[in-house]
Design a protein around this motif. Structure first.
Motif, PDB file in Angstrom:
ATOM      1  N   LEU A 250       0.828  -1.206   0.000  1.00  0.00           N
ATOM      2  CA  LEU A 250       0.000   0.000   0.000  1.00  0.00           C
ATOM      3  C   LEU A 250       0.860   1.253   0.000  1.00  0.00           C
ATOM      4  O   LEU A 250       0.520   2.261  -0.634  1.00  0.00           O
ATOM      5  CB  LEU A 250      -0.934  -0.005   1.217  1.00  0.00           C
ATOM      6  N   VAL A 251       1.980   1.205   0.733  1.00  0.00           N
ATOM      7  CA  VAL A 251       2.873   2.365   0.777  1.00  0.00           C
ATOM      8  C   VAL A 251       3.447   2.654  -0.598  1.00  0.00           C
ATOM      9  O   VAL A 251       3.630   3.827  -0.986  1.00  0.00           O
ATOM     10  CB  VAL A 251       4.010   2.122   1.799  1.00  0.00           C
ATOM     11  N   ARG A 252       3.724   1.616  -1.373  1.00  0.00           N
ATOM     12  CA  ARG A 252       4.277   1.803  -2.719  1.00  0.00           C
ATOM     13  C   ARG A 252       3.237   2.336  -3.697  1.00  0.00           C
ATOM     14  O   ARG A 252       3.576   3.031  -4.660  1.00  0.00           O
ATOM     15  CB  ARG A 252       4.855   0.486  -3.231  1.00  0.00           C
ATOM     16  N   GLU A 253       1.965   2.025  -3.426  1.00  0.00           N
ATOM     17  CA  GLU A 253       0.903   2.399  -4.363  1.00  0.00           C
ATOM     18  C   GLU A 253       0.246   3.733  -4.033  1.00  0.00           C
ATOM     19  O   GLU A 253      -0.256   4.411  -4.938  1.00  0.00           O
ATOM     20  CB  GLU A 253      -0.172   1.303  -4.376  1.00  0.00           C
ATOM     21  N   ILE A 254       0.210   4.107  -2.759  1.00  0.00           N
ATOM     22  CA  ILE A 254      -0.547   5.286  -2.332  1.00  0.00           C
ATOM     23  C   ILE A 254       0.414   6.389  -1.913  1.00  0.00           C
ATOM     24  O   ILE A 254       1.121   6.260  -0.903  1.00  0.00           O
ATOM     25  CB  ILE A 254      -1.487   4.938  -1.164  1.00  0.00           C
TER      26      ILE A 254
END
Length: 339
Positions: free
Chosen positions: A71-75
């Motif tokens: 999620l950190v990589r995507e958001i």
């Protein structure tokens, strides 16, 4: 609008680079964390404010970190702070404050019992001129005996002791202006006393009714075992509110009272010895007098040491003993000053 890089404040180079930071400390919430991120972003994105979501993983031992990593990589708005071990909610919240960049900071629990859709309500009330807005879970969805009854008793006790009349101290859904957070040093179980600590610093406080949902995943991390810790921290907050900058007023007064009582009893016994010829060597009252004088001297010295310690505390940190809300100058000029 999305987040921009922000240096950590605890490194001494922090900057306020956005409007809103949402801080969520959590522990072992792998089932709920993805939905939590979705709901928070759905609530704050339409506001048109630059924002970030700071998730503090308080040493989770389940798959919480594995869920958050992609999620950190995507958001782009998402910030993940992973603590080395489980330090507790107060430390996790402090870590989130330190890593945040917003002018306004909103906190909430990571178990989906707080409703992120209520964040705009808190911000609206904050914009009315308040420094801290606390949520009030008017219809709590918790176990009556284990959670509701102790919470009601604690809320009334805390409100009476601190003088800050809130219905729900335990609600994590709160909104703070950054200057309020920067004035607070957290430890122990003090996260629940943030309104009282902010009040000591001169903050204007309000509350709004918010939604509360039953827990959907996992089990509660709280129980009756924390009651003792909360009571001890309540005593700490009470002392800070009454005697933070003048500890001699409590210890010195108690010491002088004990010394005075001991001397009066000693004079009484001395009168009996000289006038009536009474034997006072084996009387318990003599022991009471001696103990009172010794205890009084110790309390007085303790108060003196506490005064010196408080001066060291304030001077070493450069912390003034007052907070300035604003300074008015000639011709209507207004300069906001944070003391």
């Amino acid at each position: 609008m999305t987040a921009v890089p922000c240096p950590p404040r605890f490194a001494g180079t922090g900057e306020v680079t956005m409007d809103l930071s949402v801080v969520v400390p959590l522990f072992n919430e792998e089932e709920s964390v993805a939905l939590l991120v979705e709901k928070v972003l759905a609530a704050v994105r339409p506001l048109g404010l630059s924002h970030e979501l700071v998730i503090v993983d308080d040493g989770s031992t389940d798959g919480t970190a594995a869920v958050l990593a992609p999620l950190v990589r995507e958001i782009p708005e998402l910030v993940l702070v992973r603590l080395r071990r489980n330090y507790g909610q107060t430390a996790a919240m402090a870590a989130g404050f330190d890593a945040s960049c917003g002018k306004v900071i909103v906190t909430l629990d990571g178990d989906l019992q707080n409703d992120p859709a209520d964040i705009p309500l808190l911000l609206e009330r904050l914009n009315e001129g308040y420094d801290l807005v606390s949520g009030w879970r008017h219809q709590r969805q918790d176990h009556a005996l284990v959670r509701l009854l102790p919470s009601r008793i604690a809320n009334r006790l805390i409100a009476r002791v601190t003088g800050v009349r809130l219905h729900d101290y335990g609600c994590s859904l709160k909104a703070y202006r950054r200057e309020v957070v920067e004035d607070l040093n957290l430890y122990g179980e003090l996260h629940r006393f943030l309104p009282a600590l902010a009040f000591i610093e001169g903050a204007r406080i309000s509350e709004v009714i918010v939604n509360h949902h039953a827990r959907r995943y996992g089990t509660s991390k709280y129980g009756l075992d924390r009651t003792f810790r909360v009571l001890m921290d309540l005593l700490t907050v009470w002392f800070m509110k009454r005697f933070l900058t003048r500890p001699m007023h409590v210890f010195g007064f108690g010491g002088l009272a004990a010394i005075g009582f001991g001397l009066l009893v000693s004079l009484w016994l001395l009168g009996e010895k000289l006038v009536l010829g009474a034997n006072i060597g084996d009387r318990p009252l003599l022991l009471v007098a001696l103990i009172s004088v010794l205890a009084g001297v110790q309390l007085f010295c303790f108060g003196l040491l506490a005064e010196l310690q408080m001066r060291t505390y304030h001077e070493s940190q450069g912390r003034p003993i007052y907070r300035v809300r604003e300074t008015l100058r000639g011709r209507g000029a207004v300069t906001g000053v944070v003391g």
